[in-house]
Design a protein around this motif. Structure first.
Motif, PDB file in Angstrom:
ATOM      1  N   ILE A   1       0.814  -1.212   0.000  1.00  0.00           N
ATOM      2  CA  ILE A   1       0.000   0.000   0.000  1.00  0.00           C
ATOM      3  C   ILE A   1       0.853   1.271   0.000  1.00  0.00           C
ATOM      4  O   ILE A   1       0.509   2.269  -0.647  1.00  0.00           O
ATOM      5  N   THR A   2       1.990   1.259   0.707  1.00  0.00           N
ATOM      6  CA  THR A   2       2.835   2.467   0.723  1.00  0.00           C
ATOM      7  C   THR A   2       3.420   2.743  -0.660  1.00  0.00           C
ATOM      8  O   THR A   2       3.501   3.892  -1.099  1.00  0.00           O
ATOM      9  N   GLU A   3       3.802   1.673  -1.349  1.00  0.00           N
ATOM     10  CA  GLU A   3       4.325   1.838  -2.702  1.00  0.00           C
ATOM     11  C   GLU A   3       3.228   2.328  -3.644  1.00  0.00           C
ATOM     12  O   GLU A   3       3.458   3.170  -4.523  1.00  0.00           O
ATOM     13  N   LEU A   4       2.018   1.799  -3.440  1.00  0.00           N
ATOM     14  CA  LEU A   4       0.877   2.215  -4.256  1.00  0.00           C
ATOM     15  C   LEU A   4       0.539   3.687  -3.991  1.00  0.00           C
ATOM     16  O   LEU A   4       0.299   4.465  -4.924  1.00  0.00           O
TER      17      LEU A   4
ATOM     18  N   CYS B   1      -4.448   8.848   1.446  1.00  0.00           N
ATOM     19  CA  CYS B   1      -3.273   8.303   2.135  1.00  0.00           C
ATOM     20  C   CYS B   1      -3.756   7.231   3.108  1.00  0.00           C
ATOM     21  O   CYS B   1      -4.585   7.499   3.977  1.00  0.00           O
ATOM     22  N   SER B   2      -3.259   6.019   2.971  1.00  0.00           N
ATOM     23  CA  SER B   2      -3.698   4.913   3.830  1.00  0.00           C
ATOM     24  C   SER B   2      -3.090   5.054   5.223  1.00  0.00           C
ATOM     25  O   SER B   2      -2.065   5.722   5.405  1.00  0.00           O
ATOM     26  N   PRO B   3      -3.701   4.418   6.226  1.00  0.00           N
ATOM     27  CA  PRO B   3      -3.156   4.466   7.593  1.00  0.00           C
ATOM     28  C   PRO B   3      -1.718   3.960   7.670  1.00  0.00           C
ATOM     29  O   PRO B   3      -0.911   4.512   8.424  1.00  0.00           O
ATOM     30  N   LEU B   4      -1.387   2.948   6.881  1.00  0.00           N
ATOM     31  CA  LEU B   4      -0.029   2.395   6.920  1.00  0.00           C
ATOM     32  C   LEU B   4       0.990   3.387   6.373  1.00  0.00           C
ATOM     33  O   LEU B   4       2.104   3.518   6.889  1.00  0.00           O
ATOM     34  N   THR B   5       0.601   4.119   5.333  1.00  0.00           N
ATOM     35  CA  THR B   5       1.505   5.123   4.763  1.00  0.00           C
ATOM     36  C   THR B   5       1.722   6.268   5.744  1.00  0.00           C
ATOM     37  O   THR B   5       2.828   6.821   5.841  1.00  0.00           O
ATOM     38  N   LEU B   6       0.674   6.608   6.491  1.00  0.00           N
ATOM     39  CA  LEU B   6       0.763   7.716   7.439  1.00  0.00           C
ATOM     40  C   LEU B   6       1.696   7.401   8.610  1.00  0.00           C
ATOM     41  O   LEU B   6       2.098   8.298   9.342  1.00  0.00           O
ATOM     42  N   GLU B   7       2.034   6.140   8.785  1.00  0.00           N
ATOM     43  CA  GLU B   7       2.942   5.757   9.871  1.00  0.00           C
ATOM     44  C   GLU B   7       4.410   5.948   9.483  1.00  0.00           C
ATOM     45  O   GLU B   7       5.298   5.797  10.322  1.00  0.00           O
TER      46      GLU B   7
ATOM     47  N   ALA C   1       6.725  12.971   4.536  1.00  0.00           N
ATOM     48  CA  ALA C   1       6.855  14.410   4.237  1.00  0.00           C
ATOM     49  C   ALA C   1       7.943  14.659   3.201  1.00  0.00           C
ATOM     50  O   ALA C   1       7.753  15.454   2.263  1.00  0.00           O
ATOM     51  N   ALA C   2       9.074  13.962   3.344  1.00  0.00           N
ATOM     52  CA  ALA C   2      10.169  14.136   2.381  1.00  0.00           C
ATOM     53  C   ALA C   2       9.757  13.638   0.997  1.00  0.00           C
ATOM     54  O   ALA C   2      10.108  14.250  -0.025  1.00  0.00           O
ATOM     55  N   GLU C   3       8.999  12.529   0.934  1.00  0.00           N
ATOM     56  CA  GLU C   3       8.546  11.997  -0.356  1.00  0.00           C
ATOM     57  C   GLU C   3       7.584  12.964  -1.048  1.00  0.00           C
ATOM     58  O   GLU C   3       7.635  13.141  -2.271  1.00  0.00           O
ATOM     59  N   ILE C   4       6.703  13.574  -0.255  1.00  0.00           N
ATOM     60  CA  ILE C   4       5.768  14.559  -0.822  1.00  0.00           C
ATOM     61  C   ILE C   4       6.540  15.751  -1.384  1.00  0.00           C
ATOM     62  O   ILE C   4       6.283  16.217  -2.499  1.00  0.00           O
ATOM     63  N   GLU C   5       7.497  16.238  -0.607  1.00  0.00           N
ATOM     64  CA  GLU C   5       8.301  17.389  -1.040  1.00  0.00           C
ATOM     65  C   GLU C   5       9.052  17.070  -2.330  1.00  0.00           C
ATOM     66  O   GLU C   5       9.095  17.896  -3.260  1.00  0.00           O
ATOM     67  N   GLN C   6       9.619  15.856  -2.433  1.00  0.00           N
ATOM     68  CA  GLN C   6      10.371  15.475  -3.624  1.00  0.00           C
ATOM     69  C   GLN C   6       9.466  15.344  -4.835  1.00  0.00           C
ATOM     70  O   GLN C   6       9.814  15.767  -5.946  1.00  0.00           O
ATOM     71  N   ALA C   7       8.262  14.761  -4.630  1.00  0.00           N
ATOM     72  CA  ALA C   7       7.319  14.613  -5.741  1.00  0.00           C
ATOM     73  C   ALA C   7       6.888  15.971  -6.289  1.00  0.00           C
ATOM     74  O   ALA C   7       6.778  16.168  -7.499  1.00  0.00           O
ATOM     75  N   LEU C   8       6.651  16.924  -5.391  1.00  0.00           N
ATOM     76  CA  LEU C   8       6.272  18.276  -5.816  1.00  0.00           C
ATOM     77  C   LEU C   8       7.423  18.958  -6.551  1.00  0.00           C
ATOM     78  O   LEU C   8       7.224  19.645  -7.564  1.00  0.00           O
ATOM     79  N   LEU C   9       8.632  18.741  -6.035  1.00  0.00           N
ATOM     80  CA  LEU C   9       9.809  19.347  -6.644  1.00  0.00           C
ATOM     81  C   LEU C   9      10.056  18.791  -8.048  1.00  0.00           C
ATOM     82  O   LEU C   9      10.324  19.533  -8.999  1.00  0.00           O
ATOM     83  N   ASP C  10       9.946  17.464  -8.183  1.00  0.00           N
ATOM     84  CA  ASP C  10      10.165  16.827  -9.480  1.00  0.00           C
ATOM     85  C   ASP C  10       9.157  17.314 -10.525  1.00  0.00           C
ATOM     86  O   ASP C  10       9.491  17.464 -11.699  1.00  0.00           O
ATOM     87  N   ALA C  11       7.910  17.530 -10.078  1.00  0.00           N
ATOM     88  CA  ALA C  11       6.860  17.938 -11.018  1.00  0.00           C
ATOM     89  C   ALA C  11       6.766  19.453 -11.172  1.00  0.00           C
ATOM     90  O   ALA C  11       5.957  19.948 -11.966  1.00  0.00           O
TER      91      ALA C  11
ATOM     92  N   ASN D   1      -9.452   6.956  11.555  1.00  0.00           N
ATOM     93  CA  ASN D   1      -8.724   5.939  12.318  1.00  0.00           C
ATOM     94  C   ASN D   1      -7.227   6.020  12.077  1.00  0.00           C
ATOM     95  O   ASN D   1      -6.423   5.722  12.966  1.00  0.00           O
ATOM     96  N   ALA D   2      -6.829   6.440  10.871  1.00  0.00           N
ATOM     97  CA  ALA D   2      -5.400   6.619  10.600  1.00  0.00           C
ATOM     98  C   ALA D   2      -4.838   7.734  11.473  1.00  0.00           C
ATOM     99  O   ALA D   2      -3.725   7.641  11.995  1.00  0.00           O
TER     100      ALA D   2
END
Length: 742
Positions: free
Chosen positions: A530-533, A562-568, A573-583, A597-598
């Motif tokens: 799920i985190t990869e997805l 964002c799934s509960p597992l990804t939120l853990e 935060a770094a992945e979000i920042e990189q995705a925004l930067l790349d795009a 619940n997450a």
């Protein structure tokens, strides 16, 4: 010599006496005169301030206190002004003052001031009331002045000119009337202009009081009797004494004003606290109502999935310790959709009530649990001694279902399909047993319906399929093939435009065809994909934001789940920042949707991560609100921007008053927490109208559009945005169809 008369110790003259020497070269110390004016202005300002406190005080005791404080400030200001004014008077003859009479003048000033504050304590004052009170107050002030003047002792005899004497009394009454009218006018205002008006009014009133004093002094003449030897005035400390009295008076008045200001702020804080407590009480009531409703199905009065899971966990724990048996029976009404399609949802709801009664009458005791999971799905939890008890109960339910039902003028017979799993043979956890009962139910439906099946080994083929889907999903992620993002518009009710899109993943499977997320998300969650997805969705959504900018849609934002597992994961935060930067996309155009619940999983770590994400500029939304276990105490601490109401609260509107009240409560609560509200699953114009009337900020659902790929998005957005101010039941008909899964 003109005639002289004596009245209450005061000597009046209309002409200067012939037999005495008139002392004409009397003067006033200008510094002490200015000081007297300053004290008069301070007393006037304090009076205006205390009148305001009396008007706004909520308790009687507080009103009495500020009335006396105001009277003291006014009396002190007037008397000190008079006393300093007398000290300012300089004559070429020795002068002293009798203390007892001076104190009597102070008492008179206090009585006049009390009358003024008593008059101002009335909520409404007419001009005539003010005028009558002004006469009493003015006479009191004049009495204070002339009693104070009578304390003067010297060789010379004091005489007063009647005209100026009378004029001073008129001025005292006029100043009193002006003070009452200004205080009445200014006691209910607020803001900078109000404060400036108070300062200006204080200067005017101070001038009025001072003019009364010096008009009285102008009426005053000292006459030295014939043959008297002029005693030169000795050294005096009038300046020092005047400064002392002024400073003491100003300190007392200043302290009173400070106390009034502090009390005003305290009262405002108390009022704010009362409003906050009232709001918290309302929120607590809403929370209790939500919790109560969250455990029960309003249509059938059976417990819902949430309540069932709670009882299931308790029973499972009990049976594990006692080595007992449990059975889970999953029921699905056969061909129920036909009833809704042919007779309408109202008839379908009535049918569900009857069927719920049939199921409830078929169970053995209060220990057995019956729940409605939603739609036409029911679940029963029973205690067992052997597997056959579960079969017999299922057969009783199926037999009861076959009893004819009168509905909408028709006589019909319904059937049900049932799947059964048994603890501990078919699973050791709630999730496993429910999953296996569900698998058995699908087998019953696949076998022609109107039957029952236990979970068994022959269902492993289904598990094998799940495993195969897992491997193929892993391959799709690794090779970046088959996965697609569809977008559903989110409509801004205030601007009448689509301002956001929700990104929804789809899978174009090589053999199974087009798969909605409910077919493979659970597989991804169960197998660590799920985190990869989620990361794939995040990167793809950011790329599509860049593409939308190139198409001229620079303001559109995209919300990703964002799934509960990804939120853990700390790296999120770094992945979000990189995705925004790349795009090359502004973070303000991205919104992260997380479930209740997450958020509640690990509140301390979650708070840190969410604040990091918010610091990037990315918005945060709480998804499916009302279906989880969020606490208002935590919810108000979370750095959220948006609250998303789950579709389950909308689907029965406007037929369900209870759902409407719940949605109203959620919207009010969200706005109290300064959150925007998005309602999903909006499918009818009635739902849209209701949400618009309740101040909901955004809506999404099939009423506007089904989810579409990016390539088809532009005409859909154009068509929706052109509907502004033209909504009707017809214009909101589903141009794009309603068959796609969300």
């Amino acid at each position: 010599m003109g005639h002289a008369m004596e009245w209450l110790g005061l000597h009046f003259i209309s002409e200067l006496p012939e037999s005495g020497q008139v002392i004409l070269n009397c003067r006033h110390d200008p510094f002490l005169v200015l000081l007297a004016y300053l004290v008069a202005c301070a007393g006037s300002f304090a009076t205006l301030d205390m009148a305001e406190r009396v008007a706004h005080a909520e308790k009687k005791a507080s009103q009495r206190l500020w009335r006396w404080v105001g009277a003291g400030c006014l009396a002190g200001g007037i008397w000190a002004m008079h006393f300093i004014g007398m000290l300012a008077f300089q004559a070429p003859v020795a002068i002293h003052y009798q203390l007892s009479i001076t104190l009597v003048s102070l008492l008179i000033a206090l009585l006049a001031s009390w009358l003024a504050m008593h008059t101002l304590s009335f909520a409404q004052l007419s001009f005539w009331q003010c005028f009558k009170a002004a006469i009493g107050i003015g006479l009191g002030i004049a009495a204070m002045h002339y009693v104070g003047m009578s304390a003067l002792r010297s060789q010379a005899q004091a005489y007063y000119q009647p005209l100026l004497f009378s004029l001073s009394i008129v001025i005292a009454i006029g100043a009193s009337l002006a003070a009452l009218l200004l205080s009445t006018y200014l006691r209910n205002g607020a803001g900078l202009l109000h404060q400036l008006l108070k300062y200006g009014a204080s200067l005017v009133l101070g001038a009025g009081i001072l003019s009364m004093h010096f008009t009285g002094m102008a009426a005053f003449n000292l006459v030295l009797p014939t043959g008297s030897l002029l005693t030169e005035p000795g050294e005096n400390n009038h300046l020092q004494l005047g400064l002392t009295v002024a400073i003491m008076t100003l300190l007392i008045i200043g302290s009173s004003i400070s106390a009034a200001l502090a009390d005003k702020k305290l009262q405002h804080k108390e009022n704010d606290l009362q409003r906050v407590n009232s709001l918290l009480s309302q929120l607590d009531q809403a929370r209790m109502s939500l919790q109560q409703v969250a455990h029960y199905d309003p249509l059938t009065n059976l417990i819902n999935r949430r309540g069932f899971n709670q009882l299931f966990a308790e029973k499972l724990s009990q049976k594990t310790s006692e080595s007992g048996m449990l059975a889970v029976l999953f029921l699905d009404i056969d061909h129920f959709k036909r009833i809704n399609d042919s007779l309408g949802h109202d008839a379908g709801d009535e049918l569900l009530k009857v069927l719920a009664g049939h199921i409830r009458s078929s169970i053995r005791s209060h220990e057995d649990v019956v729940a409605r999971f939603g739609g036409d799905e029911f679940c029963i939890l029973i205690d067992l001694h052997d597997r056959e008890e579960a079969r017999h109960m299922a057969q009783r339910i199926m037999q009861k279902m076959k009893e004819p039902i009168e509905l909408a003028g028709r006589r019909m017979v319904m059937t049900t399909s049932i799947g059964i799993s048994v603890f501990p043979e078919d699973g050791k956890t709630c999730e496993e047993l429910l999953k296996n009962a569900d698998l058995a139910l699908y087998q019953s439906k696949g076998s022609g319906r109107n039957g029952l099946n236990f979970f068994s080994a022959n269902l492993k083929a289904r598990a094998t399929l799940e495993l195969q889907l897992e491997e193929e999903l892993r391959h799709a992620l690794r090779e970046d093939t088959g996965l697609l993002l569809y977008y559903q518009p989110i409509y801004d009710l205030k601007t009448g435009q689509v301002s956001k899109l929700e990104a929804l993943i789809r899978w174009q499977h090589p053999t199974h065809g087009f798969l909605a997320p409910d077919r493979f998300i659970t597989i991804a969650e169960a197998n660590g994909l799920i985190t990869e997805l989620d990361h794939w969705v995040l990167r793809k959504a950011c790329e599509d934001l860049g593409e939308l900018s190139r198409q001229g849609c620079e303001e559109l934002r995209i919300a990703v789940n964002c799934s509960p597992l990804t939120l853990e994961r700390e790296e999120l935060a770094a992945e979000i920042e990189q995705a925004l930067l790349d795009a090359q996309v502004a973070p303000q155009r991205l919104e992260l949707e997380v479930t209740e619940n997450a958020l509640m999983g690990n509140i301390a770590d979650t708070l840190v991560l969410l604040r990091q994400i918010r610091a990037l500029g990315v918005s945060l939304s709480i998804d499916d609100f009302g279906t989880g276990y969020s606490s208002l105490a935590y919810l108000k601490r979370l750095p959220l921007n948006t609250l998303k109401i789950d579709r389950s609260f909308i689907q029965d509107i406007p037929n369900s008053t209870q759902d409407m009240e719940i949605v109203q409560a959620i919207i009010a609560m969200a706005h109290t927490l300064h959150l925007d509200v998005v309602t999903e699953g909006v499918e009818t114009f009635e739902q849209y109208q209701f949400l618009e009337s309740q101040g909901c900020d955004f809506v999404q659902g099939y009423l506007l559009s089904r989810p579409v790929p990016l390539a088809e998005l532009h005409p859909v957005l154009k068509e929706i945005n052109q509907r502004k101010n033209t909504y009707s039941a017809t214009s909101l008909s589903l141009v794009h169809g309603t068959s796609a899964l969300m």
